[in-house]
Design a protein around this motif. Structure first.
Motif, PDB file in Angstrom:
ATOM      1  N   ASP A   4       0.822  -1.202   0.000  1.00 53.48           N
ATOM      2  CA  ASP A   4       0.000   0.000   0.000  1.00 53.48           C
ATOM      3  C   ASP A   4       0.861   1.259   0.000  1.00 53.48           C
ATOM      4  OD1 ASP A   4      -2.381  -1.338  -0.057  1.00 53.48           O
ATOM      5  OD2 ASP A   4      -2.493  -1.526   2.126  1.00 53.48           O
ATOM      6  N   ALA A   5       1.933   1.234   0.768  1.00 57.55           N
ATOM      7  CA  ALA A   5       2.827   2.395   0.804  1.00 57.55           C
ATOM      8  C   ALA A   5       3.442   2.626  -0.557  1.00 57.55           C
ATOM      9  CB  ALA A   5       3.925   2.172   1.853  1.00 57.55           C
ATOM     10  N   PHE A   6       3.821   1.526  -1.204  1.00 55.42           N
ATOM     11  CA  PHE A   6       4.425   1.655  -2.530  1.00 55.42           C
ATOM     12  C   PHE A   6       3.423   2.230  -3.521  1.00 55.42           C
ATOM     13  CE2 PHE A   6       7.798   0.382  -5.440  1.00 55.42           C
ATOM     14  CZ  PHE A   6       7.144   0.418  -6.657  1.00 55.42           C
ATOM     15  N   ALA A   7       2.178   1.733  -3.434  1.00 56.04           N
ATOM     16  CA  ALA A   7       1.145   2.206  -4.353  1.00 56.04           C
ATOM     17  C   ALA A   7       0.903   3.698  -4.176  1.00 56.04           C
ATOM     18  CB  ALA A   7      -0.151   1.430  -4.117  1.00 56.04           C
ATOM     19  N   ALA A   8       0.833   4.152  -2.935  1.00 58.59           N
ATOM     20  CA  ALA A   8       0.594   5.566  -2.679  1.00 58.59           C
ATOM     21  C   ALA A   8       1.751   6.413  -3.182  1.00 58.59           C
ATOM     22  CB  ALA A   8       0.397   5.791  -1.177  1.00 58.59           C
ATOM     23  N   ASP A   9       2.955   5.926  -2.979  1.00 60.82           N
ATOM     24  CA  ASP A   9       4.146   6.676  -3.373  1.00 60.82           C
ATOM     25  C   ASP A   9       4.253   6.805  -4.883  1.00 60.82           C
ATOM     26  OD1 ASP A   9       6.739   7.947  -2.775  1.00 60.82           O
ATOM     27  OD2 ASP A   9       7.576   6.170  -3.739  1.00 60.82           O
ATOM     28  N   ASN A  10       3.751   5.802  -5.598  1.00 58.92           N
ATOM     29  CA  ASN A  10       3.899   5.787  -7.051  1.00 58.92           C
ATOM     30  C   ASN A  10       2.598   6.074  -7.779  1.00 58.92           C
ATOM     31  OD1 ASN A  10       6.821   4.676  -7.745  1.00 58.92           O
ATOM     32  ND2 ASN A  10       6.100   3.613  -5.899  1.00 58.92           N
ATOM     33  N   HIS A  11       1.613   6.553  -7.055  1.00 53.22           N
ATOM     34  CA  HIS A  11       0.330   6.934  -7.664  1.00 53.22           C
ATOM     35  C   HIS A  11      -0.344   5.765  -8.376  1.00 53.22           C
ATOM     36  CE1 HIS A  11       1.550  11.004  -6.732  1.00 53.22           C
ATOM     37  NE2 HIS A  11       2.661  10.811  -7.404  1.00 53.22           N
ATOM     38  N   LEU A  12      -0.232   4.584  -7.803  1.00 54.69           N
ATOM     39  CA  LEU A  12      -0.879   3.428  -8.406  1.00 54.69           C
ATOM     40  C   LEU A  12      -2.313   3.343  -7.890  1.00 54.69           C
ATOM     41  CD1 LEU A  12       1.971   0.785  -8.020  1.00 54.69           C
ATOM     42  CD2 LEU A  12       1.258   1.959 -10.104  1.00 54.69           C
ATOM     43  N   HIS A  13      -3.210   3.028  -8.771  1.00 51.75           N
ATOM     44  CA  HIS A  13      -4.611   2.911  -8.371  1.00 51.75           C
ATOM     45  C   HIS A  13      -4.869   1.507  -7.846  1.00 51.75           C
ATOM     46  CE1 HIS A  13      -8.947   3.189  -8.408  1.00 51.75           C
ATOM     47  NE2 HIS A  13      -9.006   2.142  -9.193  1.00 51.75           N
ATOM     48  N   ARG A  14      -5.269   1.422  -6.567  1.00 50.56           N
ATOM     49  CA  ARG A  14      -5.549   0.120  -5.976  1.00 50.56           C
ATOM     50  C   ARG A  14      -7.007   0.076  -5.523  1.00 50.56           C
ATOM     51  NH1 ARG A  14      -2.129  -3.351  -4.313  1.00 50.56           N
ATOM     52  NH2 ARG A  14      -0.461  -1.817  -4.132  1.00 50.56           N
ATOM     53  N   LYS A  32      17.526  -2.592   2.106  1.00 49.43           N
ATOM     54  CA  LYS A  32      16.716  -1.790   3.018  1.00 49.43           C
ATOM     55  C   LYS A  32      15.385  -1.356   2.405  1.00 49.43           C
ATOM     56  CE  LYS A  32      20.500   0.160   5.765  1.00 49.43           C
ATOM     57  NZ  LYS A  32      21.159   1.414   6.216  1.00 49.43           N
ATOM     58  N   ASN A  33      15.363  -1.175   1.096  1.00 46.74           N
ATOM     59  CA  ASN A  33      14.201  -0.551   0.465  1.00 46.74           C
ATOM     60  C   ASN A  33      13.374  -1.460  -0.451  1.00 46.74           C
ATOM     61  OD1 ASN A  33      14.688   2.436   1.234  1.00 46.74           O
ATOM     62  ND2 ASN A  33      16.656   1.763   0.420  1.00 46.74           N
ATOM     63  N   TYR A  34      14.025  -2.433  -1.080  1.00 45.68           N
ATOM     64  CA  TYR A  34      13.314  -3.271  -2.051  1.00 45.68           C
ATOM     65  C   TYR A  34      12.367  -4.227  -1.335  1.00 45.68           C
ATOM     66  CZ  TYR A  34      12.544  -6.934  -5.515  1.00 45.68           C
ATOM     67  OH  TYR A  34      11.981  -7.862  -6.353  1.00 45.68           O
ATOM     68  N   GLN A  35      11.099  -4.185  -1.727  1.00 43.00           N
ATOM     69  CA  GLN A  35      10.095  -5.057  -1.124  1.00 43.00           C
ATOM     70  C   GLN A  35       9.341  -5.882  -2.157  1.00 43.00           C
ATOM     71  OE1 GLN A  35       9.694  -5.501   2.132  1.00 43.00           O
ATOM     72  NE2 GLN A  35      11.328  -4.038   2.569  1.00 43.00           N
ATOM     73  N   GLY A  36       9.829  -5.870  -3.389  1.00 45.49           N
ATOM     74  CA  GLY A  36       9.167  -6.656  -4.412  1.00 45.49           C
ATOM     75  C   GLY A  36       7.974  -5.941  -5.002  1.00 45.49           C
ATOM     76  N   PRO A  37       7.217  -6.621  -5.854  1.00 46.57           N
ATOM     77  CA  PRO A  37       6.049  -6.006  -6.495  1.00 46.57           C
ATOM     78  C   PRO A  37       4.993  -5.601  -5.481  1.00 46.57           C
ATOM     79  CG  PRO A  37       6.636  -8.085  -7.553  1.00 46.57           C
ATOM     80  CD  PRO A  37       7.418  -8.009  -6.290  1.00 46.57           C
ATOM     81  N   PRO A  38       4.252  -4.509  -5.757  1.00 41.87           N
ATOM     82  CA  PRO A  38       3.152  -4.102  -4.877  1.00 41.87           C
ATOM     83  C   PRO A  38       1.921  -4.952  -5.161  1.00 41.87           C
ATOM     84  CG  PRO A  38       3.311  -2.602  -6.712  1.00 41.87           C
ATOM     85  CD  PRO A  38       4.420  -3.593  -6.884  1.00 41.87           C
ATOM     86  N   THR A  39       1.645  -5.923  -4.309  1.00 39.33           N
ATOM     87  CA  THR A  39       0.544  -6.832  -4.629  1.00 39.33           C
ATOM     88  C   THR A  39      -0.119  -7.380  -3.380  1.00 39.33           C
ATOM     89  OG1 THR A  39      -0.080  -8.810  -5.862  1.00 39.33           O
ATOM     90  CG2 THR A  39       2.031  -8.869  -4.734  1.00 39.33           C
ATOM     91  N   HIS A  40      -1.364  -7.736  -3.512  1.00 35.66           N
ATOM     92  CA  HIS A  40      -2.103  -8.456  -2.477  1.00 35.66           C
ATOM     93  C   HIS A  40      -2.531  -9.783  -3.095  1.00 35.66           C
ATOM     94  CE1 HIS A  40      -2.297  -5.343   0.485  1.00 35.66           C
ATOM     95  NE2 HIS A  40      -2.884  -4.497  -0.327  1.00 35.66           N
ATOM     96  N   GLU A  41      -2.110 -10.874  -2.511  1.00 37.73           N
ATOM     97  CA  GLU A  41      -2.415 -12.169  -3.109  1.00 37.73           C
ATOM     98  C   GLU A  41      -3.915 -12.454  -3.114  1.00 37.73           C
ATOM     99  OE1 GLU A  41       0.421 -15.440  -2.362  1.00 37.73           O
ATOM    100  OE2 GLU A  41       1.475 -14.027  -1.092  1.00 37.73           O
ATOM    101  N   ASP A  42      -4.645 -12.026  -2.089  1.00 34.96           N
ATOM    102  CA  ASP A  42      -6.087 -12.243  -2.072  1.00 34.96           C
ATOM    103  C   ASP A  42      -6.762 -11.503  -3.223  1.00 34.96           C
ATOM    104  OD1 ASP A  42      -5.777 -13.777   0.139  1.00 34.96           O
ATOM    105  OD2 ASP A  42      -6.478 -12.263   1.575  1.00 34.96           O
ATOM    106  N   ALA A  43      -6.288 -10.297  -3.496  1.00 34.19           N
ATOM    107  CA  ALA A  43      -6.859  -9.511  -4.588  1.00 34.19           C
ATOM    108  C   ALA A  43      -6.594 -10.182  -5.922  1.00 34.19           C
ATOM    109  CB  ALA A  43      -6.268  -8.107  -4.589  1.00 34.19           C
ATOM    110  N   VAL A  44      -5.397 -10.721  -6.078  1.00 29.65           N
ATOM    111  CA  VAL A  44      -5.068 -11.420  -7.314  1.00 29.65           C
ATOM    112  C   VAL A  44      -5.984 -12.607  -7.519  1.00 29.65           C
ATOM    113  CG1 VAL A  44      -3.286 -12.748  -8.492  1.00 29.65           C
ATOM    114  CG2 VAL A  44      -2.674 -10.668  -7.280  1.00 29.65           C
TER     115      VAL A  44
END
Length: 562
Positions: free
Chosen positions: A16-26, A533-545
């Protein structure tokens, strides 16, 4: 606002933090809510919408236009391999490795293996269709304890593989072009083109610029270019086959020679290993198998179209490759003579030997040269998409520039230009070693093979449970394909670091391992400087997928996918 999903995944909050930072629509998804399937203006079957819903559930906003049908995806996949061009430029490897048997049976063997690789990737892609490709798939399939490092390794291998294989295509086109010019001779065995290193580099420079310009400015026309390339390829292939067999000025070899002759004496390696080293010919031509996954976000129904395209293209390529190779071996002159060529490009020599005319030879080689440009454009397009996808998850230095999509051109222009600069810089290696093409093609195959193996291995480790809902699930056959693909990967990684022949001198050394190590150092350094320290992988929710995937499967159940 609180996260409406239970945080079952340790990466949920970060997503969620990544999505907000990058203006991704979730979208907020709860048990009582279903994905909207009517929010956009779509085709009558809702294909675009379900694909975009699935993409957004994965944590990404749809930024590219979905304009490709199943056939157009298959055509692009075919162009990425560009049989027969891909086989023409690397024919030197099996010639040195063993001759006719290595050429024919090496191609058949590798094609069957790559069919298993394509099927394995197709299963996974039907569940996770995103331009992040094998990198995203590895993250989703791996256990939380090691998914970060596995996706980092896979993503960098995929990006480096895409860049170096594109470089190899354009550099191979350059060397092939020089060899084609030299079918015109000043005197016997002395061509009219000196092919000095600076001349080769300038031609490579021009070809690379041309491919990038066409890919960037003509994006909406590329599906039509790929379609034209199919007809152009088979028309050229028919002309070559008919002419070399009908004229055969120096006679024809018998079938026993074509399908049974094996002479590893030109390589210096033991017979079995020599045959294996010659497999780089076929491995290079089929290495683009998974690159088409990077186009998922420009495909109307990627969960079904991309897997079909990957598998179908391998079958088509296998047949086209045999149609091209068998006639050439029937009219092939002395193997040792071809192995001694300074240009390391035997195809023009074989065709000229059969035709007996420089003008006729260049006319037959013209379809291959044009196809080479189509291949370069296709690889440039695919490599820009995979680099852009990896950059939007912050895994590449300077990601804020490389993740941008040019709104007018509808392409990730910055990523494309960055790749072009890297390719032009690596091309300078040719000034120090005439075997630079070996390094480019070798490291491309090594990195792509490694990147394909990562999600397949994760899939096997997890018992293939996460792909059970896919539209391309192969059941028990999938296990067989997975094991074959992983065994091939274990062989290919050390194999293609080997020099073509021994003893080895510096100018003919295979520097694939050196180039691979250089990229590995950059990736590792960046991981410890920033990624750890910063890389957390793709911004995803497995339940949503899962929810979006079910909606997508239901919406297309029983409908034609073309």
């Amino acid at each position: 606002m609180a996260n409406p999903l239970p945080n079952k995944d340790p990466y949920g909050a970060q997503s969620d933090a990544f999505a907000a930072d990058n203006h991704l629509h979730r979208r907020s998804i709860g048990k009582e809510r279903k994905l909207s399937l009517g929010a956009r203006s779509l085709g009558e079957d809702g294909g675009h919408n379900s694909a975009d819903d699935l993409l957004e559930a994965m944590g990404y906003k749809a930024e590219l236009t979905r304009s490709r049908s199943t056939l157009q995806v298959a055509f692009m996949s075919f162009v990425l391999a560009s049989i027969p061009y891909g086989l023409a430029t690397t024919l030197y490897y099996p010639l040195v490795g063993g001759g006719p048997a290595d050429i024919i049976w090496g191609w058949v063997t590798v094609s069957l293996i790559i069919l298993c690789v394509a099927a394995s990737l197709g299963e996974i892609t039907s569940v996770y269709p995103t331009s992040g490709g094998v990198y995203y798939q590895t993250f989703m399939l791996a256990a939380p304890s090691y998914r970060l490092i596995m996706s980092w390794i896979c993503g960098w291998a995929f990006v480096v593989g895409n860049i170096t294989i594109t470089l190899a295509v354009n550099f191979g086109t350059t060397l092939f072009f020089a060899a084609c010019i030299n079918v015109f001779e000043i005197e016997p065995e002395v061509g009219i083109f000196a092919a000095e290193p600076y001349q080769i580099y300038l031609i490579f420079f021009a070809i690379t610029i041309l491919c990038n310009v066409v890919s960037a400015l003509g994006n909406k026309w590329l599906p039509y270019l790929d379609t034209f390339a199919i007809f152009w390829t088979f028309a050229g292939l028919i002309c070559i086959v008919v002419c070399v067999l009908a004229i055969a000025k120096n006679g024809r070899n018998d079938a026993a020679y074509v399908f049974g002759e094996f002479d590893p004496s030109n390589s210096g390696w033991p017979a079995g290993w020599s045959f294996c080293v010659g497999l780089l010919h076929a491995a290079y031509a089929t290495s683009s198998t998974g690159m088409i996954i990077s186009m998922c976000e420009e495909v109307r129904q990627p969960a079904t179209q991309v897997p079909k395209a990957m598998v179908g293209t391998i079958v088509l390529n296998t047949i086209a490759g045999l149609i091209f190779l068998i006639p050439l071996v029937f009219v092939m002159p002395d193997q040792a003579e071809l192995a001694a060529l300074v240009s390391a490009q035997p195809t023009p020599v074989i065709i000229k030997s059969a035709i007996g005319s420089s003008g006729g030879t260049i006319a037959l080689l013209l379809p291959l040269l044009v196809l080479a440009l189509f291949c370069g454009i296709g690889c440039t397009t695919a490599s820009s998409r995979c680099t852009w996808a990896f950059a939007r998850d912050g895994a590449i230095p300077g990601s804020k520039w490389w993740k941008q999509v040019n709104p007018k051109l509808d392409v990730p222009l910055n990523a494309m230009m960055m790749i072009m600069v890297v390719e032009l810089a690596l091309g300078l290696i040719y000034f120090g070693s005439s075997a630079a093409f070996n390094a480019f093609s070798g490291v491309g195959v090594i990195c792509l093979t490694l990147s394909y193996a990562c999600p397949i291995l994760m899939n096997v480790i997890t018992g293939r449970k996460q792909i059970a809902l896919g539209n391309f699930h192969l059941g028990k056959l999938g296990w067989f394909c997975n094991i074959v693909a992983l065994c091939w990967s274990a062989l290919a990684l050390p194999l293609f670091c080997m020099p073509t022949a021994i003893p080895v001198v510096p100018e003919y050394m295979n520097y694939a391992s050196v180039v691979f190590f250089a990229f590995f150092v950059v990736a590792t350094a960046w991981y410890f400087v920033w990624g750890k320290k910063n890389y957390q992988g793709p911004p995803t929710h497995e339940d949503a997928v899962l929810e979006a995937r079910r909606a997508s499967i239901i919406s297309h159940d029983g409908k034609a996918q073309f």
